[in-house]
Scaffold this motif. Structure first.
Motif, mmCIF file in Angstrom:
data_model
loop_
_atom_site.group_PDB
_atom_site.id
_atom_site.type_symbol
_atom_site.label_atom_id
_atom_site.label_comp_id
_atom_site.label_asym_id
_atom_site.label_seq_id
_atom_site.Cartn_x
_atom_site.Cartn_y
_atom_site.Cartn_z
ATOM 1 N N SER A 2 0.847 -1.199 0.000
ATOM 2 C CA SER A 2 0.000 0.000 0.000
ATOM 3 C C SER A 2 0.881 1.248 0.000
ATOM 4 O O SER A 2 1.832 1.347 0.790
ATOM 5 C CB SER A 2 -0.897 0.001 1.236
ATOM 6 O OG SER A 2 -1.738 1.123 1.231
ATOM 7 N N ALA A 64 -14.326 0.691 3.169
ATOM 8 C CA ALA A 64 -13.220 0.651 4.137
ATOM 9 C C ALA A 64 -13.014 2.008 4.798
ATOM 10 O O ALA A 64 -12.860 3.027 4.113
ATOM 11 C CB ALA A 64 -11.931 0.207 3.459
ATOM 12 N N SER A 67 -9.617 4.258 9.524
ATOM 13 C CA SER A 67 -9.137 3.591 10.735
ATOM 14 C C SER A 67 -8.844 2.113 10.488
ATOM 15 O O SER A 67 -7.871 1.563 11.025
ATOM 16 C CB SER A 67 -10.156 3.746 11.865
ATOM 17 O OG SER A 67 -11.421 3.278 11.476
ATOM 18 N N ASP A 68 -9.670 1.447 9.667
ATOM 19 C CA ASP A 68 -9.400 0.042 9.330
ATOM 20 C C ASP A 68 -8.070 -0.089 8.588
ATOM 21 O O ASP A 68 -7.276 -1.001 8.856
ATOM 22 C CB ASP A 68 -10.519 -0.525 8.443
ATOM 23 C CG ASP A 68 -11.858 -0.594 9.153
ATOM 24 O OD1 ASP A 68 -11.865 -0.670 10.399
ATOM 25 O OD2 ASP A 68 -12.895 -0.564 8.461
ATOM 26 N N HIS A 69 -7.838 0.825 7.652
ATOM 27 C CA HIS A 69 -6.615 0.782 6.858
ATOM 28 C C HIS A 69 -5.392 1.031 7.739
ATOM 29 O O HIS A 69 -4.348 0.373 7.570
ATOM 30 C CB HIS A 69 -6.712 1.828 5.749
ATOM 31 C CG HIS A 69 -5.713 1.646 4.659
ATOM 32 N ND1 HIS A 69 -5.671 0.537 3.847
ATOM 33 C CD2 HIS A 69 -4.700 2.460 4.231
ATOM 34 C CE1 HIS A 69 -4.693 0.662 2.965
ATOM 35 N NE2 HIS A 69 -4.080 1.819 3.188
ATOM 36 N N ARG A 71 -5.171 0.444 10.976
ATOM 37 C CA ARG A 71 -4.982 -0.710 11.853
ATOM 38 C C ARG A 71 -4.255 -1.835 11.118
ATOM 39 O O ARG A 71 -3.442 -2.560 11.698
ATOM 40 C CB ARG A 71 -6.340 -1.192 12.368
ATOM 41 C CG ARG A 71 -6.225 -2.263 13.452
ATOM 42 C CD ARG A 71 -7.538 -2.526 14.175
ATOM 43 N NE ARG A 71 -8.583 -2.952 13.263
ATOM 44 C CZ ARG A 71 -9.651 -2.239 12.944
ATOM 45 N NH1 ARG A 71 -9.795 -1.017 13.465
ATOM 46 N NH2 ARG A 71 -10.569 -2.713 12.126
ATOM 47 N N ALA A 72 -4.528 -1.952 9.812
ATOM 48 C CA ALA A 72 -3.853 -2.971 9.001
ATOM 49 C C ALA A 72 -2.427 -2.575 8.644
ATOM 50 O O ALA A 72 -1.618 -3.434 8.265
ATOM 51 C CB ALA A 72 -4.656 -3.238 7.730
ATOM 52 N N HIS A 73 -2.122 -1.279 8.749
ATOM 53 C CA HIS A 73 -0.787 -0.765 8.408
ATOM 54 C C HIS A 73 -0.277 0.115 9.551
ATOM 55 O O HIS A 73 -0.197 1.349 9.425
ATOM 56 C CB HIS A 73 -0.839 0.032 7.100
ATOM 57 C CG HIS A 73 -1.212 -0.777 5.901
ATOM 58 N ND1 HIS A 73 -0.312 -1.542 5.203
ATOM 59 C CD2 HIS A 73 -2.414 -0.965 5.294
ATOM 60 C CE1 HIS A 73 -0.928 -2.163 4.207
ATOM 61 N NE2 HIS A 73 -2.196 -1.837 4.236
ATOM 62 N N SER A 90 -4.019 1.430 18.586
ATOM 63 C CA SER A 90 -4.387 0.013 18.539
ATOM 64 C C SER A 90 -5.636 -0.242 17.714
ATOM 65 O O SER A 90 -5.841 -1.353 17.218
ATOM 66 C CB SER A 90 -4.585 -0.518 19.961
ATOM 67 O OG SER A 90 -5.707 0.117 20.576
ATOM 68 N N GLY A 92 -6.469 1.960 15.134
ATOM 69 C CA GLY A 92 -6.324 2.752 13.917
ATOM 70 C C GLY A 92 -6.831 4.171 14.028
ATOM 71 O O GLY A 92 -7.124 4.811 13.013
#
Length: 420
Positions: A2, A64, A67-69, A71-73, A90, A92
């Motif tokens: 990403s 999406a 915050s989800d993105h 949290r994944a990065h 923690s 995002g």
């Protein structure tokens, strides 16, 4: 992999105090960045929200959340910021919320709680105070801006209490006399001065409507007849304006207690916790800690929590310019100024570039959100990676990268960030 820079979709809020239709800068910018948004000329558009606050979170796609993105990065937030704000990182969440405000009529007389009070209010009334955080904030003028900000110097307040007859019957005689007794120099404001000012403000804001409404109506009627005392001349037009928008509201009388501050584009003020204020007119960039807690007491149809407001204020007094925050060059870059308030959660950069001008920002060890308020620019990083951003575009910039900016047109860009 990403990319560390990507556009995000903010949210737009329509409130009664916003500017109508296309006259709202927030709405103009939203046309470019909020999916499927079209301006309704009958609506008042007030705020463009950029961040991860759960009330109106930004998105990276239709399905999406930002915050989800994040949290994944977690590398996009950065290890130092994650360690400084572990609860937010923690999940995002960013520790700041960035906004564009377009102010058509005055906002409420209000203040934002400190952390301890924010937690208490949230625990006791979570349906009203939605989160446990504090909300220090900074306003940067995009156009000519006017607002209320903290209390006037005490001698000026005493002069108004003595010479504005409509205060009679609203504030107890003993409260006025107590303020008169201590109203000397107010830098710094002493504990007795704060107590006396609190009594005066508390009396006014707690007055019953059947007392304050006739007083405001009498004041405005007198002004419209041209009967304005010398000490009132600076305030009478604003009182008339506020009464037009909020007829008979006790907040109209705050023109005699609170500073009125006028800012030109690029000028800024910082509002710490428990400072009374109200934005009156103009367009601003606003950055704050991640919170939406507001305690109100006047110039609003919304819930008024007068006892909490009266109790929470710091009761500092003095010239409004005590709250002004001066911008300085960022990293010796004349094209970039930094507004750096005395808190941990955020700072803001303002980039001004003429067409074809180039500047580079050093790596910032924390996440950023940017918005183009004018023009078009190319932001590049790494080995030839780049993104074109134009007026209205909102975008995220990951921690730890050097970013190069090249203006394709005369451009203005604001970048909010946190760096632990």
């Amino acid at each position: 992999m990403s990319p560390p820079v990507f556009k995000i979709a903010p949210g737009i809020q329509a409130y009664d105090w916003g500017k109508k239709g296309a006259s709202s800068l927030a709405a103009q910018l939203a046309v470019e960045s909020v999916p499927d948004f079209e301006i309704d000329e009958a609506k008042s558009y007030a705020e463009l929200w950029m961040g991860t606050h759960t009330t109106l979170p930004s998105r990276v796609s239709a399905t999406a959340l930002l915050s989800d993105h994040l949290r994944a990065h977690p590398e996009f937030i950065g290890a130092k910021v994650a360690a400084r704000f572990p609860d937010e990182a923690s999940v995002g969440q960013l520790p700041f919320l960035f906004k564009v405000l377009s102010i058509g009529t005055a906002l409420s007389i209000q203040a934002h709680p400190n952390k301890a009070l924010g937690a208490k209010l949230h625990a006791e009334r979570p349906n009203i105070y939605k989160d446990p955080n504090h909300k220090p904030e900074m306003a940067i003028a995009l156009t000519e801006f006017r607002g209320f900000l903290n209390f006037l110097p005490l001698p000026a307040i005493v002069e108004h209490l003595h010479n504005v007859p409509e205060f009679k019957g609203l504030i107890r005689h003993e409260s006025v006399e107590a303020l008169v007794a201590v109203a000397g120099p107010d830098d710094p404001v002493t504990a007795p001065q704060k107590a006396a000012l609190k009594a005066v403000f508390g009396d006014l804001m707690s007055a019953p409507e059947d007392k304050y409404r006739p007083a405001v109506e009498a004041l405005i009627a007198r002004y419209k007849r041209g009967e304005v005392a010398e000490c009132e001349k600076a305030w009478a037009p604003l009182a008339i304006q506020l009464d037009k928008d909020f007829p008979g509201d006790v907040g109209v009388l705050c023109v005699f207690l609170l500073n009125v501050i006028d800012l030109q584009p690029g000028e800024a003020v910082f509002l710490g916790a428990d400072v009374p204020h109200a934005y009156i007119s103009g367009d601003i960039m606003e950055c704050m800690a991640q919170s939406d807690n507001v305690v109100r007491a006047g110039l609003t149809p919304k819930l008024r929590d007068v006892p909490t407001l009266v109790e929470m204020l710091t009761y500092e007094a003095g010239p409004a310019d005590k709250q002004v925050l001066e911008a300085v060059e960022f990293n010796r870059d004349p094209a970039t100024k930094i507004y750096d308030p005395p808190i941990d959660e955020f700072s803001v950069l303002r980039v001004h570039l003429a067409k074809d001008e180039v500047t580079t920002h050093r790596p910032i060890e924390g996440p950023s959100i940017g918005i183009v308020t004018n023009g078009e620019a190319l932001v590049s990083w790494g080995f030839g990676e780049e993104l074109i951003v134009t007026r209205g575009d909102v975008f995220f910039l990951a921690a730890g990268h050097e970013y190069k900016w090249q203006a394709r047109k005369d451009s203005e860009i604001f970048r909010a960030f946190v760096e632990a």
